[in-house]
Design an enzyme around this catalytic site. Structure first.
Site, PDB file in Angstrom:
ATOM      1  N   GLU A 193       0.839  -1.194   0.000  1.00  0.00           N
ATOM      2  CA  GLU A 193       0.000   0.000   0.000  1.00  0.00           C
ATOM      3  C   GLU A 193       0.878   1.249   0.000  1.00  0.00           C
ATOM      4  O   GLU A 193       1.916   1.259   0.678  1.00  0.00           O
ATOM      5  CB  GLU A 193      -0.930   0.004   1.223  1.00  0.00           C
ATOM      6  N   HIS A 221      -8.272   1.261   1.355  1.00  0.00           N
ATOM      7  CA  HIS A 221      -8.123   1.182   2.823  1.00  0.00           C
ATOM      8  C   HIS A 221      -9.037   2.193   3.524  1.00  0.00           C
ATOM      9  O   HIS A 221      -8.605   3.038   4.304  1.00  0.00           O
ATOM     10  CB  HIS A 221      -6.667   1.413   3.235  1.00  0.00           C
TER      11      HIS A 221
END
Length: 525
Positions: A260, A278
Protein backbone atom coordinates in the site's frame (compact mmCIF):
# COMPACT_ATOMS: atom_id res chain seq x y z
CA UNK A 1 4.95 19.68 31.85
CA UNK A 2 5.09 16.70 29.45
CA UNK A 3 5.29 17.53 25.75
CA UNK A 4 3.64 15.66 22.85
CA UNK A 5 4.27 15.89 19.11
CA UNK A 6 1.33 15.19 16.78
CA UNK A 7 3.14 14.39 13.52
CA UNK A 8 0.18 13.29 11.34
CA UNK A 9 -3.05 15.07 10.44
CA UNK A 10 -5.50 14.32 13.22
CA UNK A 11 -8.84 15.63 14.39
CA UNK A 12 -8.23 18.88 16.34
CA UNK A 13 -9.93 17.40 19.40
CA UNK A 14 -6.77 15.36 20.10
CA UNK A 15 -4.63 18.45 20.67
CA UNK A 16 -7.48 20.16 22.52
CA UNK A 17 -7.86 17.30 25.00
CA UNK A 18 -4.11 17.05 25.63
CA UNK A 19 -3.84 20.79 26.31
CA UNK A 20 -6.90 20.78 28.58
CA UNK A 21 -5.33 17.95 30.59
CA UNK A 22 -2.09 19.90 31.07
CA UNK A 23 0.11 18.54 28.28
CA UNK A 24 2.09 20.81 25.95
CA UNK A 25 1.37 20.00 22.28
CA UNK A 26 3.08 20.72 18.97
CA UNK A 27 1.19 19.88 15.77
CA UNK A 28 3.87 19.48 13.10
CA UNK A 29 2.81 17.40 10.12
CA UNK A 30 4.33 16.53 6.76
CA UNK A 31 7.92 16.30 7.98
CA UNK A 32 10.45 13.98 6.36
CA UNK A 33 12.10 11.17 8.31
CA UNK A 34 15.29 13.19 8.83
CA UNK A 35 13.34 16.27 9.92
CA UNK A 36 11.47 14.22 12.53
CA UNK A 37 14.69 12.63 13.75
CA UNK A 38 16.15 16.12 14.27
CA UNK A 39 13.36 17.23 16.65
CA UNK A 40 12.01 14.05 18.28
CA UNK A 41 14.28 14.27 21.34
CA UNK A 42 12.26 17.30 22.53
CA UNK A 43 9.14 15.19 23.19
CA UNK A 44 7.77 12.80 25.82
CA UNK A 45 5.01 11.54 23.52
CA UNK A 46 4.46 11.00 19.79
CA UNK A 47 0.90 10.83 18.40
CA UNK A 48 0.61 9.40 14.89
CA UNK A 49 -1.75 7.89 12.37
CA UNK A 50 -0.38 5.90 9.43
CA UNK A 51 1.89 8.41 7.65
CA UNK A 52 4.64 8.71 10.27
CA UNK A 53 6.99 5.73 10.40
CA UNK A 54 8.32 5.18 13.92
CA UNK A 55 11.41 3.34 12.73
CA UNK A 56 14.38 2.04 14.70
CA UNK A 57 16.32 5.15 13.67
CA UNK A 58 13.61 7.53 14.86
CA UNK A 59 13.27 5.67 18.15
CA UNK A 60 17.06 5.74 18.68
CA UNK A 61 16.97 9.52 18.37
CA UNK A 62 14.00 9.87 20.76
CA UNK A 63 16.01 10.16 23.98
CA UNK A 64 13.10 11.47 26.06
CA UNK A 65 10.22 9.64 24.41
CA UNK A 66 8.00 7.65 26.77
CA UNK A 67 4.95 6.80 24.66
CA UNK A 68 3.93 6.41 21.02
CA UNK A 69 0.18 6.67 20.44
CA UNK A 70 -1.35 5.35 17.21
CA UNK A 71 -4.78 6.83 16.48
CA UNK A 72 -6.17 3.66 14.94
CA UNK A 73 -5.64 -0.06 15.26
CA UNK A 74 -2.80 -0.87 12.85
CA UNK A 75 0.77 -0.43 14.10
CA UNK A 76 2.63 -1.72 11.03
CA UNK A 77 4.36 1.68 10.94
CA UNK A 78 5.86 1.30 14.44
CA UNK A 79 8.96 -0.79 15.21
CA UNK A 80 7.51 -2.27 18.40
CA UNK A 81 10.60 -4.38 19.34
CA UNK A 82 12.80 -1.27 19.05
CA UNK A 83 10.34 0.80 21.08
CA UNK A 84 10.13 -1.90 23.74
CA UNK A 85 13.91 -2.19 24.00
CA UNK A 86 14.05 1.59 24.43
CA UNK A 87 11.40 1.48 27.18
CA UNK A 88 8.74 3.28 25.15
CA UNK A 89 5.08 2.31 25.55
CA UNK A 90 3.26 1.74 22.25
CA UNK A 91 -0.52 2.30 22.37
CA UNK A 92 -3.26 2.04 19.79
CA UNK A 93 -7.03 2.55 19.74
CA UNK A 94 -8.47 -0.83 18.74
CA UNK A 95 -12.09 0.09 19.43
CA UNK A 96 -12.41 3.61 18.02
CA UNK A 97 -13.02 2.48 14.44
CA UNK A 98 -14.55 -0.94 15.08
CA UNK A 99 -18.09 -0.11 14.01
CA UNK A 100 -16.86 1.79 10.96
CA UNK A 101 -14.68 -1.10 9.78
CA UNK A 102 -17.41 -3.67 10.45
CA UNK A 103 -19.92 -1.61 8.47
CA UNK A 104 -17.46 -1.37 5.57
CA UNK A 105 -17.16 -5.17 5.51
CA UNK A 106 -20.96 -5.47 5.40
CA UNK A 107 -21.10 -2.84 2.62
CA UNK A 108 -18.57 -4.80 0.54
CA UNK A 109 -20.56 -7.97 1.13
CA UNK A 110 -23.64 -6.28 -0.34
CA UNK A 111 -21.55 -4.92 -3.21
CA UNK A 112 -20.42 -8.45 -4.10
CA UNK A 113 -23.87 -9.98 -3.67
CA UNK A 114 -25.49 -7.48 -6.05
CA UNK A 115 -22.49 -6.59 -8.26
CA UNK A 116 -23.06 -2.93 -7.45
CA UNK A 117 -19.81 -1.37 -8.75
CA UNK A 118 -20.03 -3.07 -12.15
CA UNK A 119 -23.75 -2.35 -12.44
CA UNK A 120 -23.11 1.31 -11.63
CA UNK A 121 -20.32 1.61 -14.22
CA UNK A 122 -22.44 -0.11 -16.87
CA UNK A 123 -25.48 2.06 -16.25
CA UNK A 124 -23.51 5.31 -16.23
CA UNK A 125 -21.91 4.23 -19.52
CA UNK A 126 -25.39 4.39 -21.09
CA UNK A 127 -26.05 0.66 -21.04
CA UNK A 128 -29.11 -0.96 -19.52
CA UNK A 129 -27.88 -4.49 -18.82
CA UNK A 130 -30.61 -5.55 -16.45
CA UNK A 131 -30.26 -9.22 -17.29
CA UNK A 132 -26.48 -9.22 -16.91
CA UNK A 133 -26.43 -8.45 -13.21
CA UNK A 134 -28.18 -11.32 -11.46
CA UNK A 135 -27.34 -11.07 -7.77
CA UNK A 136 -27.94 -13.28 -4.75
CA UNK A 137 -29.67 -12.69 -1.41
CA UNK A 138 -27.73 -12.61 1.85
CA UNK A 139 -30.64 -14.05 3.78
CA UNK A 140 -30.04 -17.70 4.76
CA UNK A 141 -26.47 -17.65 3.42
CA UNK A 142 -23.60 -18.81 5.63
CA UNK A 143 -21.03 -16.20 6.62
CA UNK A 144 -17.66 -17.50 7.74
CA UNK A 145 -15.69 -15.21 10.07
CA UNK A 146 -11.94 -15.69 10.26
CA UNK A 147 -11.39 -13.85 13.52
CA UNK A 148 -14.21 -13.18 15.98
CA UNK A 149 -12.69 -10.44 18.09
CA UNK A 150 -14.00 -6.91 18.45
CA UNK A 151 -14.67 -6.13 14.78
CA UNK A 152 -15.56 -9.70 13.86
CA UNK A 153 -18.18 -9.84 16.61
CA UNK A 154 -19.81 -6.63 15.31
CA UNK A 155 -19.92 -8.10 11.79
CA UNK A 156 -21.51 -11.24 13.25
CA UNK A 157 -24.17 -9.17 14.98
CA UNK A 158 -25.02 -7.28 11.78
CA UNK A 159 -25.04 -10.48 9.71
CA UNK A 160 -27.40 -12.18 12.15
CA UNK A 161 -29.67 -9.15 11.76
CA UNK A 162 -29.66 -9.91 8.01
CA UNK A 163 -30.83 -13.45 8.85
CA UNK A 164 -27.53 -15.03 7.83
CA UNK A 165 -26.04 -18.06 9.55
CA UNK A 166 -22.65 -17.22 11.06
CA UNK A 167 -19.78 -19.63 11.67
CA UNK A 168 -16.40 -18.57 13.05
CA UNK A 169 -12.83 -19.77 13.11
CA UNK A 170 -10.84 -18.19 15.94
CA UNK A 171 -8.46 -20.13 18.24
CA UNK A 172 -9.21 -17.67 21.06
CA UNK A 173 -12.99 -17.90 20.79
CA UNK A 174 -14.36 -19.78 23.79
CA UNK A 175 -17.51 -21.92 23.48
CA UNK A 176 -19.26 -19.59 25.94
CA UNK A 177 -18.37 -16.50 23.93
CA UNK A 178 -19.54 -18.20 20.72
CA UNK A 179 -22.93 -18.80 22.34
CA UNK A 180 -23.10 -15.15 23.45
CA UNK A 181 -22.36 -14.01 19.90
CA UNK A 182 -24.85 -16.43 18.36
CA UNK A 183 -22.19 -18.04 16.14
CA UNK A 184 -20.98 -21.58 15.65
CA UNK A 185 -17.30 -22.20 16.37
CA UNK A 186 -15.67 -24.32 13.65
CA UNK A 187 -12.25 -25.31 12.32
CA UNK A 188 -10.76 -23.46 9.37
CA UNK A 189 -11.38 -26.40 7.06
CA UNK A 190 -15.03 -26.58 8.16
CA UNK A 191 -15.44 -22.87 7.54
CA UNK A 192 -13.94 -23.13 4.06
CA UNK A 193 -16.22 -26.03 3.14
CA UNK A 194 -19.43 -24.38 4.36
CA UNK A 195 -19.18 -20.61 3.93
CA UNK A 196 -20.93 -18.74 1.13
CA UNK A 197 -19.15 -15.54 2.21
CA UNK A 198 -15.86 -15.25 4.10
CA UNK A 199 -14.76 -12.11 5.93
CA UNK A 200 -11.38 -11.71 7.62
CA UNK A 201 -10.96 -9.91 10.94
CA UNK A 202 -7.58 -10.95 12.31
CA UNK A 203 -4.20 -9.22 12.74
CA UNK A 204 -1.35 -10.08 10.41
CA UNK A 205 1.04 -12.43 12.23
CA UNK A 206 3.34 -15.27 11.27
CA UNK A 207 0.41 -17.63 11.89
CA UNK A 208 -2.17 -15.67 9.87
CA UNK A 209 -0.03 -14.58 6.91
CA UNK A 210 -1.65 -16.03 3.75
CA UNK A 211 -4.24 -17.82 5.87
CA UNK A 212 -6.24 -17.86 2.63
CA UNK A 213 -3.47 -19.49 0.61
CA UNK A 214 -3.82 -21.23 -2.74
CA UNK A 215 -4.43 -24.50 -0.88
CA UNK A 216 -7.02 -22.97 1.48
CA UNK A 217 -8.90 -21.30 -1.37
CA UNK A 218 -9.02 -24.64 -3.19
CA UNK A 219 -10.78 -26.16 -0.16
CA UNK A 220 -13.48 -23.46 -0.14
CA UNK A 221 -16.99 -23.93 -1.49
CA UNK A 222 -17.00 -23.16 -5.22
CA UNK A 223 -18.31 -19.65 -5.87
CA UNK A 224 -17.45 -18.35 -2.38
CA UNK A 225 -17.24 -14.58 -2.01
CA UNK A 226 -14.33 -13.19 0.06
CA UNK A 227 -14.06 -9.84 1.86
CA UNK A 228 -10.94 -8.49 3.59
CA UNK A 229 -11.04 -5.23 5.55
CA UNK A 230 -8.40 -6.33 8.06
CA UNK A 231 -4.80 -6.52 6.85
CA UNK A 232 -3.08 -7.01 3.53
CA UNK A 233 -1.15 -10.26 3.50
CA UNK A 234 -3.92 -12.41 4.93
CA UNK A 235 -4.76 -13.54 1.38
CA UNK A 236 -2.41 -14.77 -1.33
CA UNK A 237 -3.37 -12.16 -3.96
CA UNK A 238 -1.95 -14.11 -6.90
CA UNK A 239 -3.87 -17.21 -5.84
CA UNK A 240 -7.02 -15.13 -5.41
CA UNK A 241 -6.66 -13.78 -8.95
CA UNK A 242 -6.39 -17.31 -10.34
CA UNK A 243 -9.40 -18.45 -8.29
CA UNK A 244 -11.50 -15.54 -9.57
CA UNK A 245 -10.53 -16.37 -13.15
CA UNK A 246 -11.45 -20.05 -12.69
CA UNK A 247 -14.73 -19.36 -10.88
CA UNK A 248 -13.58 -21.11 -7.68
CA UNK A 249 -14.11 -17.71 -6.04
CA UNK A 250 -17.31 -16.01 -7.18
CA UNK A 251 -16.28 -12.54 -6.03
CA UNK A 252 -13.75 -10.78 -3.86
CA UNK A 253 -13.66 -7.36 -2.21
CA UNK A 254 -10.44 -6.01 -0.71
CA UNK A 255 -9.98 -2.84 1.27
CA UNK A 256 -6.38 -3.77 2.13
CA UNK A 257 -3.43 -4.99 0.07
CA UNK A 258 0.01 -6.48 0.60
CA UNK A 259 1.59 -3.35 -0.84
CA UNK A 260 0.00 0.00 0.00
CA UNK A 261 -0.67 2.39 -1.61
CA UNK A 262 -1.84 -0.27 -4.07
CA UNK A 263 -1.20 1.54 -7.34
CA UNK A 264 -0.92 -1.78 -9.17
CA UNK A 265 -2.21 -5.25 -8.40
CA UNK A 266 -2.73 -8.51 -10.31
CA UNK A 267 -6.34 -8.26 -9.16
CA UNK A 268 -7.13 -4.93 -10.80
CA UNK A 269 -9.46 -5.30 -13.77
CA UNK A 270 -10.55 -8.82 -12.81
CA UNK A 271 -14.32 -9.43 -13.20
CA UNK A 272 -16.20 -9.73 -9.90
CA UNK A 273 -13.42 -7.94 -8.01
CA UNK A 274 -14.18 -4.85 -5.90
CA UNK A 275 -11.50 -2.69 -4.28
CA UNK A 276 -11.37 0.33 -2.00
CA UNK A 277 -8.30 2.29 -0.83
CA UNK A 278 -8.12 1.18 2.82
CA UNK A 279 -11.34 2.95 3.78
CA UNK A 280 -12.27 0.69 6.70
CA UNK A 281 -11.70 3.42 9.29
CA UNK A 282 -12.51 6.35 7.02
CA UNK A 283 -15.61 7.90 8.50
CA UNK A 284 -15.78 11.24 10.25
CA UNK A 285 -17.10 9.53 13.40
CA UNK A 286 -14.21 7.05 13.52
CA UNK A 287 -11.54 9.72 13.03
CA UNK A 288 -12.99 11.78 15.87
CA UNK A 289 -13.23 8.70 18.10
CA UNK A 290 -9.64 7.53 17.61
CA UNK A 291 -8.26 11.06 18.02
CA UNK A 292 -10.12 11.52 21.31
CA UNK A 293 -9.14 8.07 22.56
CA UNK A 294 -5.42 8.35 21.81
CA UNK A 295 -5.26 11.81 23.40
CA UNK A 296 -6.97 10.56 26.57
CA UNK A 297 -4.76 7.47 26.73
CA UNK A 298 -1.54 9.44 26.27
CA UNK A 299 -2.59 12.06 28.83
CA UNK A 300 -3.45 9.33 31.36
CA UNK A 301 -0.05 7.76 30.88
CA UNK A 302 2.04 10.93 30.96
CA UNK A 303 0.19 12.53 33.88
CA UNK A 304 -0.87 9.62 36.11
CA UNK A 305 0.83 6.46 34.81
CA UNK A 306 -2.36 4.89 33.45
CA UNK A 307 -1.73 2.45 30.59
CA UNK A 308 -4.58 1.61 28.19
CA UNK A 309 -4.43 -0.47 25.00
CA UNK A 310 -0.67 -0.84 25.20
CA UNK A 311 0.88 -3.40 22.89
CA UNK A 312 4.10 -3.94 24.85
CA UNK A 313 3.17 -3.76 28.53
CA UNK A 314 0.20 -4.68 30.76
CA UNK A 315 -2.75 -2.33 30.95
CA UNK A 316 -3.02 -0.16 34.04
CA UNK A 317 -6.08 2.05 34.33
CA UNK A 318 -5.86 5.63 35.51
CA UNK A 319 -7.96 4.54 38.52
CA UNK A 320 -5.58 1.65 39.33
CA UNK A 321 -2.41 3.69 38.94
CA UNK A 322 -2.68 5.66 42.25
CA UNK A 323 -3.47 2.47 44.20
CA UNK A 324 -0.56 0.63 42.63
CA UNK A 325 1.96 3.48 42.83
CA UNK A 326 3.29 2.64 46.33
CA UNK A 327 3.40 -1.07 45.42
CA UNK A 328 5.40 -0.29 42.30
CA UNK A 329 7.91 1.66 44.38
CA UNK A 330 8.19 -1.24 46.83
CA UNK A 331 8.45 -3.82 44.05
CA UNK A 332 11.16 -1.90 42.20
CA UNK A 333 13.25 -1.58 45.38
CA UNK A 334 12.87 -5.27 46.19
CA UNK A 335 13.92 -6.15 42.66
CA UNK A 336 16.89 -3.79 42.91
CA UNK A 337 17.90 -5.25 46.29
CA UNK A 338 17.87 -8.85 45.13
CA UNK A 339 19.60 -7.82 41.90
CA UNK A 340 22.44 -6.13 43.80
CA UNK A 341 22.90 -8.98 46.27
CA UNK A 342 22.33 -12.12 44.16
CA UNK A 343 25.51 -12.23 42.10
CA UNK A 344 25.16 -15.76 40.73
CA UNK A 345 23.65 -16.49 37.34
CA UNK A 346 19.90 -15.99 37.82
CA UNK A 347 17.69 -18.62 36.19
CA UNK A 348 14.27 -18.08 37.77
CA UNK A 349 12.37 -15.32 39.55
CA UNK A 350 9.09 -15.58 41.45
CA UNK A 351 6.95 -12.60 42.40
CA UNK A 352 4.48 -13.46 45.17
CA UNK A 353 1.77 -11.17 46.50
CA UNK A 354 -0.41 -11.82 49.51
CA UNK A 355 -3.12 -10.08 51.49
CA UNK A 356 -4.27 -6.75 50.03
CA UNK A 357 -1.65 -6.94 47.25
CA UNK A 358 -3.28 -10.12 45.93
CA UNK A 359 -6.39 -8.15 44.97
CA UNK A 360 -4.41 -5.87 42.65
CA UNK A 361 -3.22 -6.16 39.07
CA UNK A 362 0.00 -8.18 39.48
CA UNK A 363 1.43 -7.51 36.00
CA UNK A 364 2.63 -3.95 36.74
CA UNK A 365 4.10 -5.18 40.04
CA UNK A 366 6.04 -7.83 38.12
CA UNK A 367 7.21 -5.19 35.66
CA UNK A 368 8.45 -3.00 38.51
CA UNK A 369 10.32 -5.90 40.15
CA UNK A 370 12.00 -6.74 36.86
CA UNK A 371 12.86 -3.07 36.26
CA UNK A 372 14.70 -2.98 39.61
CA UNK A 373 16.38 -6.33 38.99
CA UNK A 374 17.48 -5.63 35.41
CA UNK A 375 19.30 -2.42 36.39
CA UNK A 376 22.22 -4.78 36.97
CA UNK A 377 22.43 -5.03 33.17
CA UNK A 378 21.16 -1.69 31.81
CA UNK A 379 20.93 1.90 33.02
CA UNK A 380 17.98 2.65 30.71
CA UNK A 381 15.69 -0.09 31.95
CA UNK A 382 12.07 0.60 32.98
CA UNK A 383 8.77 -1.27 33.36
CA UNK A 384 8.32 -1.44 29.59
CA UNK A 385 11.59 -3.01 28.53
CA UNK A 386 12.44 -4.91 31.73
CA UNK A 387 10.29 -7.99 30.88
CA UNK A 388 11.79 -7.95 27.37
CA UNK A 389 15.34 -7.84 28.78
CA UNK A 390 14.57 -10.56 31.32
CA UNK A 391 13.18 -12.93 28.70
CA UNK A 392 16.10 -12.12 26.41
CA UNK A 393 18.38 -13.43 29.17
CA UNK A 394 16.32 -16.58 29.54
CA UNK A 395 14.92 -15.74 32.96
CA UNK A 396 11.92 -17.88 33.96
CA UNK A 397 9.32 -15.50 35.46
CA UNK A 398 6.53 -16.72 37.74
CA UNK A 399 3.68 -14.88 39.43
CA UNK A 400 1.96 -16.25 42.54
CA UNK A 401 -1.03 -14.93 44.50
CA UNK A 402 -1.92 -15.76 48.11
CA UNK A 403 -5.34 -14.36 49.01
CA UNK A 404 -4.95 -14.96 52.76
CA UNK A 405 -3.02 -12.54 54.92
CA UNK A 406 0.15 -13.76 56.64
CA UNK A 407 2.01 -11.79 59.28
CA UNK A 408 1.37 -8.61 57.31
CA UNK A 409 -1.80 -7.09 55.90
CA UNK A 410 -0.07 -6.85 52.53
CA UNK A 411 3.20 -8.35 51.30
CA UNK A 412 5.33 -8.60 48.16
CA UNK A 413 8.00 -11.31 48.05
CA UNK A 414 10.69 -11.65 45.39
CA UNK A 415 12.59 -14.92 45.12
CA UNK A 416 15.40 -15.70 42.69
CA UNK A 417 16.95 -19.05 41.85
CA UNK A 418 20.72 -18.86 41.61
CA UNK A 419 23.53 -21.36 41.31
CA UNK A 420 23.86 -21.05 45.10
CA UNK A 421 20.18 -21.81 45.74
CA UNK A 422 17.06 -19.70 46.25
CA UNK A 423 17.31 -16.23 47.74
CA UNK A 424 14.27 -14.26 48.82
CA UNK A 425 13.41 -10.74 50.02
CA UNK A 426 10.03 -9.42 51.14
CA UNK A 427 8.48 -6.05 51.83
CA UNK A 428 5.26 -4.42 52.95
CA UNK A 429 3.51 -1.05 52.96
CA UNK A 430 2.76 0.81 56.14
CA UNK A 431 -0.41 2.82 56.67
CA UNK A 432 1.11 5.94 55.15
CA UNK A 433 2.03 4.00 52.00
CA UNK A 434 5.69 3.87 52.97
CA UNK A 435 7.60 0.90 51.53
CA UNK A 436 9.50 -1.21 54.07
CA UNK A 437 11.74 -4.25 53.77
CA UNK A 438 10.71 -6.92 56.32
CA UNK A 439 12.80 -9.94 55.37
CA UNK A 440 16.10 -10.56 53.62
CA UNK A 441 17.32 -14.04 52.74
CA UNK A 442 15.32 -15.64 55.53
CA UNK A 443 16.28 -13.12 58.24
CA UNK A 444 13.66 -10.77 59.68
CA UNK A 445 14.78 -7.15 59.44
CA UNK A 446 12.74 -3.97 58.97
CA UNK A 447 14.33 -1.20 56.94
CA UNK A 448 13.65 1.59 54.50
CA UNK A 449 15.36 1.09 51.13
CA UNK A 450 16.56 4.49 49.95
CA UNK A 451 19.73 6.27 48.90
CA UNK A 452 23.17 4.86 49.74
CA UNK A 453 23.10 1.83 52.03
CA UNK A 454 25.45 -0.77 53.44
CA UNK A 455 24.65 -4.49 53.76
CA UNK A 456 26.77 -6.65 56.04
CA UNK A 457 26.46 -10.31 57.01
CA UNK A 458 28.44 -11.19 60.14
CA UNK A 459 28.65 -13.62 63.04
CA UNK A 460 26.44 -12.42 65.88
CA UNK A 461 28.97 -11.57 68.60
CA UNK A 462 29.43 -8.80 71.22
CA UNK A 463 31.41 -5.76 70.16
CA UNK A 464 30.76 -5.93 66.45
CA UNK A 465 28.44 -2.92 66.26
CA UNK A 466 30.98 -0.79 68.13
CA UNK A 467 33.77 -1.79 65.75
CA UNK A 468 31.54 -1.10 62.74
CA UNK A 469 30.56 2.36 64.05
CA UNK A 470 34.17 3.25 64.82
CA UNK A 471 35.38 2.26 61.36
CA UNK A 472 32.72 4.36 59.66
CA UNK A 473 33.30 7.28 62.06
CA UNK A 474 37.05 7.28 61.42
CA UNK A 475 36.27 7.43 57.69
CA UNK A 476 33.98 10.44 58.35
CA UNK A 477 30.90 8.52 57.12
CA UNK A 478 27.67 9.48 58.86
CA UNK A 479 25.03 6.79 59.56
CA UNK A 480 21.42 7.72 58.84
CA UNK A 481 19.45 4.63 59.94
CA UNK A 482 20.61 1.35 61.48
CA UNK A 483 18.73 -1.97 61.21
CA UNK A 484 19.67 -5.35 62.66
CA UNK A 485 18.40 -8.91 62.21
CA UNK A 486 19.64 -12.40 62.99
CA UNK A 487 18.66 -16.02 62.51
CA UNK A 488 19.36 -16.91 66.16
CA UNK A 489 21.54 -15.77 69.06
CA UNK A 490 25.18 -16.27 68.18
CA UNK A 491 24.31 -17.26 64.60
CA UNK A 492 24.34 -15.35 61.33
CA UNK A 493 23.30 -11.69 61.60
CA UNK A 494 22.51 -8.93 59.12
CA UNK A 495 23.23 -5.22 59.39
CA UNK A 496 21.49 -2.87 56.97
CA UNK A 497 22.21 0.81 57.38
CA UNK A 498 21.84 3.99 55.40
CA UNK A 499 24.69 6.46 55.00
CA UNK A 500 24.87 10.05 53.83
CA UNK A 501 27.30 9.39 50.97
CA UNK A 502 28.65 6.57 48.84
CA UNK A 503 31.16 4.51 50.82
CA UNK A 504 34.65 4.52 49.21
CA UNK A 505 36.14 1.19 48.14
CA UNK A 506 39.02 1.34 50.69
CA UNK A 507 36.50 1.65 53.53
CA UNK A 508 34.58 -1.37 52.23
CA UNK A 509 37.83 -3.35 52.34
CA UNK A 510 38.40 -2.22 55.94
CA UNK A 511 34.93 -3.44 56.88
CA UNK A 512 35.60 -6.80 55.23
CA UNK A 513 38.58 -7.28 57.56
CA UNK A 514 36.56 -6.78 60.75
CA UNK A 515 36.35 -9.99 62.87
CA UNK A 516 33.33 -12.14 62.07
CA UNK A 517 32.40 -10.35 58.82
CA UNK A 518 31.25 -12.65 55.98
CA UNK A 519 29.83 -10.23 53.39
CA UNK A 520 30.02 -6.50 52.78
CA UNK A 521 28.09 -4.84 49.99
CA UNK A 522 27.39 -1.20 49.18
CA UNK A 523 23.83 -0.67 47.90
CA UNK A 524 22.20 2.23 46.05
CA UNK A 525 18.48 2.92 45.60
Amino acid sequence: MPKVLISDKMNPKAAQILRERGVEVDEITGKTRDELIAIIDQYDGLAIRSATKATKELIAAAKNLKVIGRAGIGVDNVDIPAATAAGIVVMNTPFGNSITTAEHAIALMFALARQLPEADASTQAGKWEKNRFMGIELTSKTLGLIGAGNIGSIVADRALGLRMKVIAFDPFLTPERAVDLGVEKVTLDELLARADFITLHTPLTAETKNILSREAIAKAKRGVRIINCARGGLIDEVALKAALDSGQVGGAALDVFVEEPATASPLFGTPNFVSTPHLGASTSEAQVNVAIQIAEQMADFLLSGGVTNALNMPSLSAEEAPKLKPYLALAERLGSLVGQLAHDNLTKISIEVEGAAAALNIKPITGAVLAGLMRRYSDTVNMVNAPFLAKERGLDIREIRHDKEGNYQTLVRVSVQTEGGEKSVAGTLFGDGGARLVEIFGIKVEADLAGDMLYIVNEDAPGFIGRLGSTLGEADINIGTFHLGRRNAGGEAVVLLSVDATIPEPVLWQLCKLPGVKTVKALKF
